[in-house]
Design a protein around this motif. Structure first.
Motif, PDB file in Angstrom:
ATOM      1  N   LEU A 383      37.377  33.493  44.158  1.00 41.67           N
ATOM      2  CA  LEU A 383      36.030  34.058  44.342  1.00 41.67           C
ATOM      3  C   LEU A 383      36.082  35.582  44.263  1.00 41.67           C
ATOM      4  O   LEU A 383      35.207  36.210  43.666  1.00 41.67           O
ATOM      5  CB  LEU A 383      35.462  33.638  45.698  1.00 41.67           C
ATOM      6  N   ILE A 384      37.116  36.147  44.863  1.00 35.16           N
ATOM      7  CA  ILE A 384      37.235  37.614  44.851  1.00 35.16           C
ATOM      8  C   ILE A 384      37.539  38.097  43.429  1.00 35.16           C
ATOM      9  O   ILE A 384      36.907  39.034  42.925  1.00 35.16           O
ATOM     10  CB  ILE A 384      38.328  38.079  45.836  1.00 35.16           C
ATOM     11  N   GLU A 385      38.462  37.406  42.788  1.00 32.70           N
ATOM     12  CA  GLU A 385      38.824  37.792  41.409  1.00 32.70           C
ATOM     13  C   GLU A 385      37.613  37.766  40.482  1.00 32.70           C
ATOM     14  O   GLU A 385      37.426  38.630  39.651  1.00 32.70           O
ATOM     15  CB  GLU A 385      39.858  36.807  40.861  1.00 32.70           C
ATOM     16  N   LYS A 386      36.770  36.744  40.647  1.00 37.53           N
ATOM     17  CA  LYS A 386      35.615  36.609  39.757  1.00 37.53           C
ATOM     18  C   LYS A 386      34.418  37.428  40.218  1.00 37.53           C
ATOM     19  O   LYS A 386      33.324  37.283  39.682  1.00 37.53           O
ATOM     20  CB  LYS A 386      35.220  35.131  39.665  1.00 37.53           C
ATOM     21  N   ASN A 387      34.637  38.219  41.262  1.00 33.85           N
ATOM     22  CA  ASN A 387      33.567  39.073  41.773  1.00 33.85           C
ATOM     23  C   ASN A 387      32.337  38.275  42.214  1.00 33.85           C
ATOM     24  O   ASN A 387      31.207  38.643  41.943  1.00 33.85           O
ATOM     25  CB  ASN A 387      33.188  40.070  40.660  1.00 33.85           C
ATOM     26  N   VAL A 442      34.898  36.603  52.088  1.00 39.21           N
ATOM     27  CA  VAL A 442      34.106  37.714  52.640  1.00 39.21           C
ATOM     28  C   VAL A 442      34.977  38.558  53.576  1.00 39.21           C
ATOM     29  O   VAL A 442      34.966  39.790  53.506  1.00 39.21           O
ATOM     30  CB  VAL A 442      32.853  37.170  53.380  1.00 39.21           C
ATOM     31  N   SER A 443      35.748  37.876  54.433  1.00 36.10           N
ATOM     32  CA  SER A 443      36.613  38.604  55.374  1.00 36.10           C
ATOM     33  C   SER A 443      37.553  39.530  54.618  1.00 36.10           C
ATOM     34  O   SER A 443      37.807  40.662  55.036  1.00 36.10           O
ATOM     35  CB  SER A 443      37.454  37.640  56.206  1.00 36.10           C
ATOM     36  N   GLU A 444      38.066  39.051  53.536  1.00 41.06           N
ATOM     37  CA  GLU A 444      39.023  39.834  52.759  1.00 41.06           C
ATOM     38  C   GLU A 444      38.334  41.034  52.100  1.00 41.06           C
ATOM     39  O   GLU A 444      38.871  42.139  52.097  1.00 41.06           O
ATOM     40  CB  GLU A 444      39.674  38.914  51.704  1.00 41.06           C
ATOM     41  N   VAL A 445      37.137  40.788  51.574  1.00 44.29           N
ATOM     42  CA  VAL A 445      36.437  41.857  50.864  1.00 44.29           C
ATOM     43  C   VAL A 445      36.051  42.990  51.813  1.00 44.29           C
ATOM     44  O   VAL A 445      36.155  44.163  51.464  1.00 44.29           O
ATOM     45  CB  VAL A 445      35.177  41.293  50.144  1.00 44.29           C
TER      46      VAL A 445
END
Lengths: 447, 890
Positions: A383-387, A442-445
């Motif tokens: 999810l993070i990689e794909k923004n 979300v926590s990571e972002v």
């Protein structure tokens, strides 16, 4: 790696018990997928309480053969237990096929004459013939144990290079990396005498039980009850405890440990120099593999160098000291919790309830099997990689975000350390089985 | 022509009936033999498609099996194991002589039910095609026909022994001869008698089966072989160590038989008494009486034969005192006494360990031992507190909280989610804006998913109703948000299409759910929920600020009286069903301040709380009075009410109905005559108490079962009766809730309680004991009434009495003085109601009664004594009745 993967145990001989009128010798064939752990021999020595050790090993074999959710058609060959040798201790560990029951036999220092050849962790062949023969070991006989064998002669005599192909479900390996986390968050609940334990286990209902059971203390005796009361210990699916029944008449003492959130219970049976422990998950259909209470700690990448350095310090069964570790690897103590979670999830740690400490043991499986075990973590990273994480609000300790789901956008709110999401995982488990991939992302972002 | 074209050509030619199957096979094999590796790889996708297509046609009956088998032969040659395993179906015999796929042996072993026949398997093994697992070998052997006689050396030396190592259906072959299959039990005995196999090995392997976790019947089958072989004492002595392995079995039959063998050989010179003594602790901890009995019998003869081990054997024998069975305890003490072991202090010290669990009758057999008296737990009656701060339900308030509530509502996380749903949806609707409405989309998706997830009969009707109501709400009331409405309308339409399709297929449920606002007349439980959901949708429609009066203020279903009064005063109109639920759920107290403004509603609450006589002139809206009337259960008031509001065709005289009479026809047809039930049947209007019909399968729906119960928490008898008559209800799912809400219920709830005290399921019975324990502590159980009801049920042996007596021993006896006294009342009331001819299990009941008398120091009431005197005429009970009449042990 797929959900299941074939593992071929490449044993150089079939485990065997050689018995004479006054002595027995147990040869356990060993095998590890890791070349560095695939040594010819780990232990050769004598065991001081052969009758108990053999009964405990039979009970362990019963655990690894058992299953409480898988149908007969799904049952494959037994997954062999693993044994960790070193630090003057021998520990056998195994899981039920459904991964909801974990058993360990610890032979303490006093229980064996030291003859450690090497230290490490390996799979050991538990074939039916050997298990059946263990039942013949009596109290009086001498008992020698060999984990592997140095002697080529012996290996040849025991004949048959034996290969066992088993479908090793991901959940089996994953459980081996997860159960210590549950044990580490457990505390002592009750200690029972042999008689109390026998009377208690008689109250396990026969037949199909569809509700949770509790350990209660009422009218000066312990019993299992379907109703909770103050101070009761939540067991969940109770019939799994029947695995302990053959050992009850032999034990000295039984200690029961409960998980802080009632997610598991551990039953430790003490026999002088041997401890048999059984840890069961909250429900039969919820094995240890599916829980994700430590996913948060695992989300952040840990420097491979640290892992590398750690593995140099660790010797099998050596107590893992969270106090010394930061000094040894040059990290802040605040990072230890996360590091411990990460190390145990990588199959590098076990947990000893009696000492309240982790111990080092590297699972005898390829790292590739272990590192791909957490799909929620993978999903979050994707999810993070794909923004696909949009932070809507991040102020005063409150985060609101929209995260892409299947065909919809999920609402994620993190406030006062509590995270909520509109996805099905969160809706179903309400955070009791760890964060969903959306919350993890979300926590990571926002970190 | 390309290979694949040739193959298709052959397969399609087969459609011409003149072209024979055999010829097609022959031609196909020729083509397959010529395939190169590259060609195999190329044609793979096409072959997979063909296999799929022909299988579909074969299943649909549009094609016979031949074409499918032909294409499977191609698959056998070109596919991987995983791909081929999806279809199977090739005749491998034609292919294997020239091509054996590298995976064939693994494939054979992994297909659990694939059988090629033992003879062919032996050939394949010799040619190296297959290396069978033990399981598969056993499977093939079990399938042998009765005429089979070709027992080769390898069969006798190796193969047949797999039957002892791997669990198969060999035990069923006992019944097989009539189907022409080999009966293996007789065959083994025959082979041993003809010296074709070793008798010693056969005996040993049969014994070792017990260590291999085979099921009970399979283990028993191998033990029958041993019995048939009639082993000699010498053979048994040689097999001693294996016999001791049998004693570690998890099945009792082999253990009992082994104990008999050991008894037979115990005087033989090489008998290993030490080995046996190691097994005694395990044997005496068995919960099967026969095993413990057999072990004590063996200990008895061993003490005689081996006097040097006498004390050690005596100490071991005391371990049977951990048993809860009085007969076993007595037997153990008598055994010790017989061998003069009760004079030994070491033995007495051992016995003292078990003193807490010894029966009075067992203690009476012992010499003067001073047991430490364990003080009974002192418990005082403490009535249940329903309204507390720690069980107050916190309703979501902010918009985001509501979103998270609705997103989880279809998961069945909590039994009062339905109540919150009905309360909250109108509130959510009021807070919607263009900006926040998109947050609802996952909820609509989830509602549709629930709708779509499983077969309708397996779903929770409550969650199903909420899912449909939510989709209906979105489609009907969110049209102002055009963009969003367009998005979510698709979910609604999918549901409507689905419902229409199902309706067309199943006429019996036509219009059941899709036409949401139309209530059917069928009095099912579901229609109560739907009624509530429709009222909720109406509140949204008229933009009402009123809240439903029946939603609970405290977990799981209770309403604080002040809240009910507030809601009644705030709401403009009262719905009869909602009011009936609310009265059922409200915990009234005698000193409550009834400030209801509506005169009739105030009179109803006053009547429920403290007015003793019904003033029928105050009854203007009869359906609102029903719950209060039923709670009072006063025959005069019921008569008065019934006379005015009964259907014309029904006339009922309440004075002629004996309240509490049990009519017992069979286990499912036992009725309890009750004023309340009679009243509901005769009324000329509907109440929620008539809406108790359920769908056929409620075995798994935890949420539904419990919610149903929580609709009627102070008057559960209607629903309990309905549940009892519904097939396959799993009481384990509902009993925790019943235990939680159990209160001072009327007599018509006791039939249900008495029935489940003797339920077939042990776990259910254990729950009942828990209910009894808690209700005794809270003072909410009538032991006298429960005893009478149980006695009347057991009058004609409604269910085995053992179920009840076992439950008393394991979970009800000696919990506290309060409980022992309750048990005394219960048993004293039960006995007079039972048949003059004692039913099976009466002796055990009387033994328990004697123990209760001893524990409480109470006497036998006259009415109970009269029945005991009648029973005393029966020889087996005479001595026991004598002890009971004296109230002490002799």
């Amino acid at each position: 790696m797929s959900a299941t993967d074939t593992l071929t145990y490449g044993y150089s001989f079939a485990s065997l018990l050689k018995s004479s009128a006054s002595s027995s010798e147990l040869f356990l064939a060993n095998y590890s997928e890791l070349p560095s752990s695939n040594l010819p021999c780990f232990f050769e020595g004598s065991i001081s309480n052969p009758y108990i050790v053999s009964r405990c090993l039979i009970a362990l074999a019963n655990v690894v053969k058992s299953n409480y959710i898988i149908t007969q058609a799904q049952l494959e060959a037994m997954r062999d237990p693993i044994v960790t040798v070193g630090g003057e201790q021998i520990r056998f560990e195994g899981f039920s096929q459904c991964a909801g029951v974990y058993a360990r036999v610890d032979v303490t220092e006093e229980g064996q004459s030291e003859a450690f050849v090497a230290s490490g962790t390996t799979n050991v062949d538990f074939n039916q013939e050997m298990i059946s023969a263990l039942g013949r070991v009596g109290r009086g006989s001498d008992f020698a144990l060999h984990v592997g064998s140095k002697s080529i002669e012996v290996t040849t005599e025991l004949h048959k290079v034996t290969e066992k192909k088993v479908t090793l479900p991901t959940r089996w390996v994953k459980s081996l990396t997860a159960v210590q986390h549950y044990m580490a968050h457990s505390h002592h609940h009750t200690t029972l005498s042999r008689l109390q334990a026998i009377q208690l286990f008689r109250s396990i209902p026969k037949g199909t039980v569809k509700t949770d059971y509790y350990l209660i203390h009422r009218a000066n005796r312990y019993s299992f009850s379907p109703m909770a009361q103050n101070g009761a210990l939540l067991i969940g699916t109770i019939n799994r405890l029947r695995l302990l029944e053959p050992l009850l008449p032999l034990l000295k003492e039984l200690k029961v440990y409960e998980h802080k959130d009632g997610l598991s219970s551990t039953w430790q049976l003490y026999f002088d120099t041997v401890v048999f422990s059984l840890t069961i998950s909250r429900e039969a259909y919820r094995g240890f593999s599916g829980e994700g209470t430590q996913l948060g700690e695992l989300m952040e990448e840990i420097d491979e160098g640290i892992i590398e350095r750690f593995s140099h310090f660790g010797h099998a069964n050596e107590t893992f000291s969270p106090t010394l570790l930061p000094i040894r690897i040059g990290k802040e103590p605040s990072e230890v919790e996360r590091l411990t979670a990460k190390l145990s999830a990588m199959g590098l740690l076990g947990y000893d309830l009696d000492h309240g400490a982790y111990f080092y043991r590297q699972l005898p499986f390829k790292p590739s099997r272990i590192l791909t075990l957490n799909p929620r973590l993978r999903g979050a990273k994707k999810l993070i990689e794909k923004n696909q994480v949009k932070i809507v609000f991040n102020e005063k300790g409150k985060v609101e975000a929209k995260v892409a789901g299947s065909g919809v956008e999920h609402l994620v709110i993190i406030e006062k350390g509590e995270a909520k999401c509109t996805c099905q995982w969160y809706s179903k488990y309400q955070g009791s089985r760890g964060d969903c991939k959306h919350v993890l992302a979300v926590s990571e972002v926002v970190k | 022509m390309r290979s694949i074209d040739k193959i298709i050509d052959i397969i399609s030619k087969k459609k011409n009936i003149i072209y024979s199957y055999k010829k097609a096979q022959h031609e196909l094999i020729s083509v397959l033999r010529e395939l190169t590796s590259k060609e195999k790889k190329e044609i793979k996708p096409k072959v997979l498609k063909l296999m799929h297509m022909y299988r579909q046609e074969y299943y649909n009956g549009t094609e016979n099996s031949n074409n499918f088998h032909l294409v499977c032969a191609v698959g056998f040659v070109v596919l991987s194991q995983k791909e081929y395993a999806q279809y199977g179906g090739a005749d491998e015999r034609l292919i294997l002589p020239w091509y054996c796929p590298p995976w064939y042996s693994d494939y054979y072993n992994s297909e659990q039910w694939m059988s090629i026949g033992y003879t062919l398997l032996v050939q394949y093994i010799s040619k190296g095609y297959i290396n069978p697992t033990g399981n598969k070998m056993a499977l093939e052997l079990v399938n042998l026909k009765s005429g089979f006689s070709d027992f080769k050396a390898i069969t006798l030396e190796e193969h047949i022994w797999t039957l002892f190592k791997y669990e198969s259906e060999v035990h069923l072959t006992k019944r097989y001869p009539k189907f022409g299959q080999l009966e293996w039990g007789a065959k083994f005995v025959e082979l041993a008698n003809e010296n074709k196999i070793s008798r010693e090995k056969l005996l040993s392997e049969c014994l070792l089966v017990t260590t291999r976790n085979f099921n009970k019947t399979a283990t028993g089958f191998f033990f029958d072989i041993i019995i048939a072989l009639e082993p000699t004492n010498t053979e048994l002595i040689n097999l001693q160590s294996t016999l001791y392995l049998v004693l570690q079995s998890t099945h009792s039959k082999p253990i009992n038989q082994t104990l008999k063998y050991l008894k037979r050989i115990h005087k033989e010179p090489n008998f290993d008494i030490e080995g046996f003594m190691e097994q005694i602790p395990l044997l005496l901890s068995w919960d099967i009486k026969a095993v413990v009995n057999g072990t004590l019998d063996l200990i008895d003869v061993l003490i005689k034969a081996y006097p040097e081990n006498k004390e050690q054997l005596g100490i071991l024998a005391t371990q049977s005192l951990a048993q809860e069975d009085e007969a076993l305890q007595t037997k153990s003490i008598k055994l010790l006494n017989k061998h003069k072991l009760l004079q030994e202090q070491t033995i007495l010290d051992e016995i003292a360990i078990y003193s807490d669990g010894l029966y009075g009758s067992t203690k009476a057999l012992l010499p003067d031992i001073q047991f430490t008296k364990i003080e009974q737990e002192s418990i005082e009656i403490s009535p249940p507190q329903r309204i507390r701060e720690d069980n107050r339900i916190i309703y979501p308030k902010s918009f985001d909280e509501m979103v998270f509530f609705f997103s989880q509502v279809f998961e069945g996380n909590s039994v009062y989610d339905f109540d919150i749903f009905v309360y909250l949806l109108p509130k959510l609707h009021k807070q919607l804006t263009e900006e926040n409405i998109s947050k609802l989309e996952p909820i609509f998706q989830r509602a549709l998913k629930y709708y779509d997830r499983t077969a309708i009969d397996l779903k929770s009707e409550i969650i199903f109703g909420m899912a449909q109501a939510f989709l209906f709400y979105g489609y009907t009331f969110l049209k102002d948000y055009a963009k969003f409405h367009k998005k979510i309308s698709k979910y609604y339409h999918i549901m409507v299409e689905g419902e229409t399709e199902i309706d067309n297929e199943m006429s019996w449920r036509k219009g059941r759910l899709v036409n949401f606002e139309k209530i059917e007349n069928t009095p099912t439980i579901f229609n109560i929920y739907r009624h509530c959901l429709i009222l909720m949708l109406n509140r949204i429609k008229i933009d009402s600020n009123e809240s439903p009066i029946w939603i609970p203020s405290h977990k799981p279903c209770w309403i604080e009286p002040s809240q009910l009064i507030e809601r009644l005063n705030n709401n403009s109109k009262v719905d009869a069903f909602e009011f009936q639920i609310a009265i059922n759920r409200t915990i009234f107290s005698k000193n409550m301040n009834n400030t209801i403004q509506d005169r009739e509603l105030k009179a109803i609450i006053d009547y429920a709380v403290h007015i003793n006589v019904l003033n029928i002139e105050e009854v203007l809206t009869p359906d609102l009075w029903i719950p209060s009337l039923l709670k009072k259960n006063n025959a005069t008031d019921l008569q008065l009410f019934s006379n005015r509001f009964q259907k014309e065709t029904h006339e009922i005289d309440f004075s002629q109905i004996f309240n509490g009479n049990i009519t017992h026809r069979n286990s499912k047809n036992t009725t309890f005559s009750s004023h309340a039930v009679q009243l509901i049947r005769t009324l000329n209007f509907d109440t929620i108490y008539s809406y108790t019909r359920m769908k056929s399968n409620y075995s798994e729906e935890f949420i539904d079962l419990n919610f149903i119960l929580y609709l009627f928490p102070t008057l559960p008898n209607f629903i309990l009766e309905a549940l009892y008559k519904t097939p396959r209800v799993n009481f384990q799912l509902i009993l925790p809730s019943l235990i939680d809400i159990w209160g001072e219920y009327g007599d018509n709830n006791y039939l249900f309680l008495a029935r489940i005290f003797t339920d077939v399921d042990k776990a259910t019975r254990q729950f009942t004991a828990e209910l009894w324990h808690k209700a005794t502590q809270e003072g909410t159980i009538n032991h006298q009434l429960l005893g009478e009801t149980l006695g009347r049920l057991e009058h004609n042996a409604y269910a085995p009495l053992k179920r009840f007596t076992d439950l008393i021993v394991s979970s009800m006896l000696n919990l506290s003085t309060l409980h022992n006294e309750g048990l005394h009342t219960l048993l004293s009331a039960m006995i007079p109601q039972m048949n003059d001819t004692p039913i099976k299990g009466t002796k055990k009941l009387l033994e328990i009664y004697l123990e209760v008398l001893s524990l409480t120091g109470l006497g036998v009431p006259d009415e109970t004594m009269e029945k005991l005197e009648v029973w005393g005429e029966v020889r087996s009970l005479k001595s026991l009745v004598g002890k009971l009449s004296k109230g002490k042990y002799i």
